[in-house]
Motif scaffolding. Structure first.
Motif, short mmCIF file in Angstrom:
data_model
loop_
_atom_site.label_atom_id
_atom_site.label_comp_id
_atom_site.label_asym_id
_atom_site.label_seq_id
_atom_site.Cartn_x
_atom_site.Cartn_y
_atom_site.Cartn_z
N TRP B 107 10.32 -44.98 -58.57
CA TRP B 107 9.01 -44.75 -59.20
C TRP B 107 8.81 -43.29 -59.56
N ARG B 108 8.11 -43.05 -60.65
CA ARG B 108 7.71 -41.69 -61.02
C ARG B 108 6.20 -41.69 -61.29
N PRO B 109 5.49 -40.70 -60.70
CA PRO B 109 4.05 -40.66 -60.93
C PRO B 109 3.73 -40.33 -62.39
N ILE B 110 2.73 -41.00 -62.95
CA ILE B 110 2.31 -40.66 -64.31
C ILE B 110 0.84 -40.28 -64.35
N GLY B 111 0.27 -40.00 -63.18
CA GLY B 111 -1.10 -39.53 -63.15
C GLY B 111 -2.07 -40.58 -62.63
N LEU B 112 -3.15 -40.11 -62.00
CA LEU B 112 -4.21 -40.97 -61.48
C LEU B 112 -3.68 -42.02 -60.49
N GLY B 113 -2.59 -41.67 -59.81
CA GLY B 113 -2.05 -42.56 -58.79
C GLY B 113 -1.13 -43.64 -59.34
N VAL B 114 -1.12 -43.79 -60.66
CA VAL B 114 -0.26 -44.82 -61.27
C VAL B 114 1.17 -44.31 -61.32
N ARG B 115 2.12 -45.21 -61.01
CA ARG B 115 3.54 -44.84 -61.08
C ARG B 115 4.27 -45.80 -62.01
N LEU B 130 5.14 -50.99 -63.62
CA LEU B 130 3.95 -50.18 -63.37
C LEU B 130 3.45 -50.48 -61.97
N TYR B 131 3.12 -49.41 -61.26
CA TYR B 131 2.54 -49.55 -59.92
C TYR B 131 1.14 -48.99 -59.99
N ILE B 132 0.17 -49.87 -59.89
CA ILE B 132 -1.23 -49.43 -59.99
C ILE B 132 -1.87 -49.62 -58.61
N PRO B 133 -2.20 -48.51 -57.92
CA PRO B 133 -2.78 -48.65 -56.58
C PRO B 133 -4.10 -49.41 -56.63
N SER B 134 -4.39 -50.11 -55.56
CA SER B 134 -5.64 -50.85 -55.43
C SER B 134 -6.82 -50.03 -55.93
N GLY B 135 -7.54 -50.55 -56.88
CA GLY B 135 -8.73 -49.89 -57.40
C GLY B 135 -8.46 -48.88 -58.51
N ALA B 136 -7.20 -48.51 -58.72
CA ALA B 136 -6.89 -47.52 -59.77
C ALA B 136 -6.79 -48.19 -61.13
N SER B 209 3.53 -38.20 -74.07
CA SER B 209 4.70 -37.56 -74.67
C SER B 209 5.76 -37.27 -73.60
N LEU B 210 5.31 -37.15 -72.36
CA LEU B 210 6.26 -36.87 -71.28
C LEU B 210 6.89 -38.14 -70.72
N PHE B 211 6.16 -39.24 -70.75
CA PHE B 211 6.61 -40.42 -70.01
C PHE B 211 6.94 -41.61 -70.90
N ARG B 212 7.08 -41.43 -72.19
CA ARG B 212 7.44 -42.52 -73.10
C ARG B 212 6.49 -43.70 -72.99
N LEU B 213 5.23 -43.45 -72.78
CA LEU B 213 4.28 -44.56 -72.65
C LEU B 213 3.99 -45.18 -74.00
#
Lengths: 218, 213
Positions: B107-115, B130-136, B209-213
């Protein structure tokens, strides 16, 4: 004439010669006349028996007949999907060889022979032409290996036959659209926006396999 | 598993059956089919259309030596595929791309707790976990193409509905959403996009631009 060999146990160049003899022995007739004879005298699901003969006896005669019928169709499918003739030829040979090697996996209660060969040809197409891996769904666990029920086999083959008939009965334009979708002339985006695609018509015919699958899962 | 309520569209299933989808989409479809009997049956139906079409079309003659060459290929024996790793917490098609289970994901963090973890597929589309923490939440975004999001664990909601394990959301240009992971469980999804997402705020745009989203 029944020619049976256990090819896997044979080695060396004699393989080709034996196999080629099996093919040629059947090809002494005019190919087209022979082809007509095959399709006219046997019911549609005869290919199921051919595959079974390959499965259980490595029957090269059965394989030669199946090859003569399906290989030109596989090649046509690959060419329509964008393969150059030479590549389509090579891929067709690989598809037919895969058919032999995977014959034991064919279950006539789950698919028709043409559907099964189509999936092998499609995967070869993705692999060789599009240079992509093909993720396939996880195999279902079907429980202990049992001979498929004859009634299930018959039902599946009849449904496939009905589907073929229904497809032939479609208006020309709708049929063309389906062909375009399958032969790669429509991108996913185009399929999504193409409202003329007769999905309703097809779907009403398409509960193929669903009831069978449900039975198995229950 | 809970009942799956959000399925693949017929268009996607046809594309999967015809073999015309980008690899990343095929991965989402194959993973969903592994979880969803209804779509699996529908996909088999679409395969039968392919079979019927192939059988009905005009034929192409093969070269004289085609049969002999095929028998030579047969004599070489089958290609042996690597066995799928056993006891994995994701369906087989996905574990082949991860190279194991969820504990093997880098996993790599992409901000706001999302990986996220981008999976290696052809470039026509991108597949990512995508890893979205509970509530994020994944930042508010729209779509230039199609985005498929398949829930593997947990659940998320956006303005259209709730998506739980096995459910797949098919989003196109018309949908602008902000998926939020439900409280109680972290949410893990497999997503595929065939065009870059369209973020509303500038911070995610920089991240993009950094994470190819």
């Amino acid at each position: 004439m029944q020619m049976k060999f256990n090819l896997v146990q044979q080695t060396g160049a004699s393989n080709h010669q034996v196999a080629y003899a099996a093919f040629n022995s059947n090809a002494i007739y005019d190919q087209k006349a022979n082809f007509r004879a095959v399709t006219q005298t046997t019911p549609k699901n005869t290919w199921v028996d051919h595959l079974k003969r390959i499965q259980t006896d490595q029957d090269q005669q059965a394989f030669a007949e199946l090859f003569r019928y399906f290989a030109p169709r596989v090649k046509a499918f690959l060419m329509k999907s964008g393969a150059a003739p030479g590549m389509a030829e090579d891929c067709t040979q690989e598809v037919m060889a895969t058919l032999w090697h995977k014959a034991h996996l064919f279950d006539p209660s789950r698919a028709s022979v043409s559907t099964w060969i189509f999936t092998i040809a499609r995967n070869k197409n993705i692999d060789a032409l599009r240079k992509q891996r093909r993720p396939e769904p996880e195999e279902l666990t079907w429980g202990p290996e049992a001979e498929p029920e004859a009634s299930d086999v018959l039902a599946m083959q009849q449904q496939s036959d009905q589907l073929s008939q229904a497809m032939k009965a479609l208006p020309g334009q709708q049929r063309e659209l389906i062909e375009k979708a399958y032969f790669g002339d429509l991108s996913h985006g185009q399929i999504a926006t193409e409202t003329g695609l007769p999905l309703g018509t097809i779907k009403s015919r398409l509960r193929l396999g669903l009831s069978k699958l449900r039975q198995t899962m229950e | 598993m809970n009942k799956i309520t959000h399925h693949l569209s017929d268009q996607l299933l046809i594309g999967y059956s015809a073999g015309t989808l980008p690899e990343a989409f095929n991965l989402v479809v194959a993973t969903h089919l592994s979880m969803c009997d209804e779509c699996r049956a529908a996909a088999q139906s679409f395969d039968s259309i392919g079979g019927a079409l192939m059988q009905a079309q005009p034929t192409e003659d093969l070269g004289d030596a085609a049969f002999a060459k095929t028998m030579a290929l047969i004599a070489k024996g089958p290609k042996v595929a690597a066995p799928a790793p056993a006891g994995i917490d994701v369906p087989d098609p996905l574990s082949a791309y991860i190279g194991g289970g969820l504990s093997d994901v880098k996993w790599r963090p992409i901000g706001l707790g999302v990986r996220q973890a981008v999976l290696k597929t052809s470039h026509a589309a991108t597949a990512r976990l995508l890893y979205i923490p509970s509530g994020a939440a994944v930042p508010d975004h729209g779509h230039r193409g199609t985005e498929l999001t398949l829930v593997l664990q947990g659940a998320f909601r956006d303005k259209t509905a709730r998506f739980a394990a096995g459910d797949v959301e098919v989003a196109d240009e018309d949908l602008h959403h902000k998926p939020v992971a439900e409280i109680g469980h972290d949410c893990i999804c497999l997503a595929a996009t065939d065009a870059p997402l369209r973020f509303s705020a500038w911070v995610p745009r920089v991240a993009q631009s950094l994470f190819r989203l």
